[in-house]
Every structure is written in C-alpha cells, then in structure tokens.
Write a protein that holds these residues in place. Structure first.
Motif, PDB file in Angstrom:
ATOM      1  N   LYS A 112      -7.640  17.668  -5.023  1.00  0.00           N
ATOM      2  CA  LYS A 112      -6.781  18.177  -4.018  1.00  0.00           C
ATOM      3  C   LYS A 112      -6.834  17.132  -2.835  1.00  0.00           C
ATOM      4  CE  LYS A 112      -6.091  22.964  -4.550  1.00  0.00           C
ATOM      5  NZ  LYS A 112      -6.161  24.380  -3.848  1.00  0.00           N
ATOM      6  N   LEU A 113      -5.666  16.408  -2.672  1.00  0.00           N
ATOM      7  CA  LEU A 113      -5.882  15.198  -1.516  1.00  0.00           C
ATOM      8  C   LEU A 113      -5.697  15.750  -0.097  1.00  0.00           C
ATOM      9  CD1 LEU A 113      -3.766  12.585  -3.693  1.00  0.00           C
ATOM     10  CD2 LEU A 113      -6.232  12.917  -3.628  1.00  0.00           C
ATOM     11  N   ASP A 114      -4.586  16.514   0.240  1.00  0.00           N
ATOM     12  CA  ASP A 114      -4.040  16.782   1.580  1.00  0.00           C
ATOM     13  C   ASP A 114      -3.643  18.327   1.434  1.00  0.00           C
ATOM     14  OD1 ASP A 114      -2.798  17.124   3.947  1.00  0.00           O
ATOM     15  OD2 ASP A 114      -2.220  14.927   3.967  1.00  0.00           O
ATOM     16  N   ASP A 115      -4.424  19.241   2.457  1.00  0.00           N
ATOM     17  CA  ASP A 115      -4.136  20.545   2.424  1.00  0.00           C
ATOM     18  C   ASP A 115      -2.479  20.673   2.874  1.00  0.00           C
ATOM     19  OD1 ASP A 115      -6.315  21.134   0.961  1.00  0.00           O
ATOM     20  OD2 ASP A 115      -7.333  21.957   2.685  1.00  0.00           O
ATOM     21  N   GLU A 116      -2.612  20.045   3.987  1.00  0.00           N
ATOM     22  CA  GLU A 116      -1.081  20.007   4.849  1.00  0.00           C
ATOM     23  C   GLU A 116       0.078  19.536   4.057  1.00  0.00           C
ATOM     24  OE1 GLU A 116       0.450  18.215   9.049  1.00  0.00           O
ATOM     25  OE2 GLU A 116      -1.455  18.972   8.855  1.00  0.00           O
ATOM     26  N   ALA A 117      -0.145  18.459   3.243  1.00  0.00           N
ATOM     27  CA  ALA A 117       1.165  17.648   2.521  1.00  0.00           C
ATOM     28  C   ALA A 117       1.127  18.452   1.139  1.00  0.00           C
ATOM     29  CB  ALA A 117       0.749  16.123   2.453  1.00  0.00           C
ATOM     30  N   THR A 119      -0.596  17.968  -1.661  1.00  0.00           N
ATOM     31  CA  THR A 119      -0.473  16.995  -2.768  1.00  0.00           C
ATOM     32  C   THR A 119      -1.899  17.092  -3.425  1.00  0.00           C
ATOM     33  OG1 THR A 119      -1.526  15.207  -1.070  1.00  0.00           O
ATOM     34  CG2 THR A 119       0.785  15.432  -1.390  1.00  0.00           C
ATOM     35  N   ARG A 142       3.295  16.361  -4.802  1.00  0.00           N
ATOM     36  CA  ARG A 142       3.463  17.322  -3.767  1.00  0.00           C
ATOM     37  C   ARG A 142       3.850  18.721  -4.571  1.00  0.00           C
ATOM     38  NH1 ARG A 142       6.783  13.317  -2.312  1.00  0.00           N
ATOM     39  NH2 ARG A 142       8.703  14.584  -2.900  1.00  0.00           N
TER      40      ARG A 142
END
Length: 144
Positions: A112-117, A119, A142
C-alpha cells in the motif's frame, strides 16, 4: 468507470485472479496492423531465424499489454492504473501451429503506497513456455 476494488479491502499479499492469454501468428499480424510495428521478427519465421531468434516472437508491447490486463480486469477500470513498467527478459516465442503460445499471468498487491491517494503497487509475473518473459513488472493502481 470507477475502480471496483476498495483500498480498505486489500492488503500486501492479496492475490489477483490469474489469467492466460493465447497468442497466435494471426494475433501478431492484427497487433502489427494496430500498432504500426511491422518488424518481420513478429511475422516472418525465416527472417526471425536468420537474425538468430528461435522463431517468430510476440511484440514486447503486446506482451506488456496482455500482462497488465490482469490488473485492469481486477480493478474494473483501466484508468485506475497510474504507472506501469516492465523489463523485457525473454521473448514470447509463437510457433506456427494451431495453439501458438500462451502468456500466463499472476499478480499480487506488493504494498500500500499512499492512504490518501488510495494507491497500491501490484507486482505482475508473466510466463510463457515455463520462462519468465517480463521482469520488474509493476503497476501503481488507484483504488476506490
């Protein structure tokens, strides 16, 4: 179209449904017409062998596109793939027979790369005739 898979529902290690994609000489001729890549190594057996290949080989970009289909089918939205890259490690050899070749693809969520995005990175494995044909095959996706 929106991604069907929710970010909250995946974790690193989540496996995507595997798929196999047949490739025939006719497929390569159709792809050559669509892509404009008429290099004879993709359709002329005699030429392919003269330049040192074992037989006609599939276009690298075709192989790459077939492999990412596992991701786009899983997420339900081709536009959800924001990055995608591979290294070409072995060619997909396409014999001139009724069966042609098969590209077998598996994939899993690597991180998991980016909780907000929302992605994730998906690592893809593409095999043909028992050999890995793409290396470092990764997509950033995404999710919903």
């Amino acid at each position: 179209m929106t991604a069907k898979i929710r970010y909250e529902d995946v974790e690193p290690g989540t496996e995507l449904p595997a798929a196999s994609f047949p490739v025939t000489r006719a497929t390569l001729v159709q792809y050559a017409g669509a892509s404009g890549d008429f290099n004879p190594i993709h359709w002329n057996e005699r030429f392919a062998k003269e330049v040192g290949l074992p037989d006609v080989i599939a276009h690298g970009m075709f192989t790459m596109a077939e492999a990412v289909r596992v991701v786009t089918d899983w997420v339900g939205d081709p536009g959800a793939v924001s990055e995608y890259g591979v290294r070409f490690t072995k060619p997909v050899i396409v014999p001139n027979d009724d069966t042609g070749a098969l590209i077998e693809v598996t994939a899993k969520v690597a991180a998991k790369l980016d909780d907000e995005a929302r992605t994730v990175r998906v690592d893809i494995t593409a095999m043909s005739a028992g050999q890995k044909v793409l290396g470092m095959s990764r997509a950033v996706v995404r999710l919903a």
